[in-house]
Design a protein around this motif. Structure first.
Motif, PDB file in Angstrom:
ATOM      1  N   ALA A  23       0.842  -1.281  -0.151  1.00 18.66           N
ATOM      2  CA  ALA A  23       0.004   0.118  -0.221  1.00 18.66           C
ATOM      3  C   ALA A  23       0.746   1.194  -0.219  1.00 18.66           C
ATOM      4  O   ALA A  23       0.842   2.307  -0.697  1.00 18.66           O
ATOM      5  CB  ALA A  23      -0.997  -0.055   1.378  1.00 18.66           C
ATOM      6  N   SER A  42      -6.279  -2.140  -1.555  1.00 17.62           N
ATOM      7  CA  SER A  42      -5.529  -1.508  -0.663  1.00 17.62           C
ATOM      8  C   SER A  42      -6.223  -0.247   0.152  1.00 17.62           C
ATOM      9  O   SER A  42      -5.632   0.243   0.951  1.00 17.62           O
ATOM     10  CB  SER A  42      -4.434  -0.529  -1.408  1.00 17.62           C
ATOM     11  N   VAL A  50      -5.146   5.449  -2.044  1.00 17.31           N
ATOM     12  CA  VAL A  50      -4.355   4.781  -0.975  1.00 17.31           C
ATOM     13  C   VAL A  50      -3.360   5.697  -0.502  1.00 17.31           C
ATOM     14  O   VAL A  50      -2.608   6.361  -1.269  1.00 17.31           O
ATOM     15  CB  VAL A  50      -3.591   3.575  -1.918  1.00 17.31           C
ATOM     16  N   ASP A  54      -4.102   3.772   5.083  1.00 16.11           N
ATOM     17  CA  ASP A  54      -4.475   2.811   4.849  1.00 16.11           C
ATOM     18  C   ASP A  54      -3.603   1.723   4.933  1.00 16.11           C
ATOM     19  O   ASP A  54      -3.978   0.605   5.465  1.00 16.11           O
ATOM     20  CB  ASP A  54      -4.676   2.756   3.083  1.00 16.11           C
TER      21      ASP A  54
END
Length: 75
Positions: A23, A42, A50, A54
């Protein structure tokens, strides 16, 4: 014919720290342009991008902190 039974599955069972690292790599653009599937997988907080937040949520879910159940949707 394939039969998928999802009633007793744990959505966190296959999450690892490598997913958090991936991620972060997506966030900084190390993989180039992210595919829609990569973003969906993700994006834990479902804000459409992202970010390190996250990655943190991925790590929290891996160690067992109380996080919301992941749900994935196509934007």
């Amino acid at each position: 014919m394939f039969v998928v039974v999802a009633a007793d599955t744990n959505p966190f069972a296959n999450i690892t720290p490598d997913d958090a690292l991936d991620a972060l790599k997506l966030w900084i653009g190390l993989y180039g342009e992210a595919s829609l599937e990569e973003v969906i997988a993700s994006d834990m907080n479902r804000d459409g991008i992202v970010t390190p937040d996250d990655a943190l949520e991925i790590l929290k879910s891996w160690i067992g902190f109380d996080v919301s159940q992941p749900t994935w949707a196509v934007y």
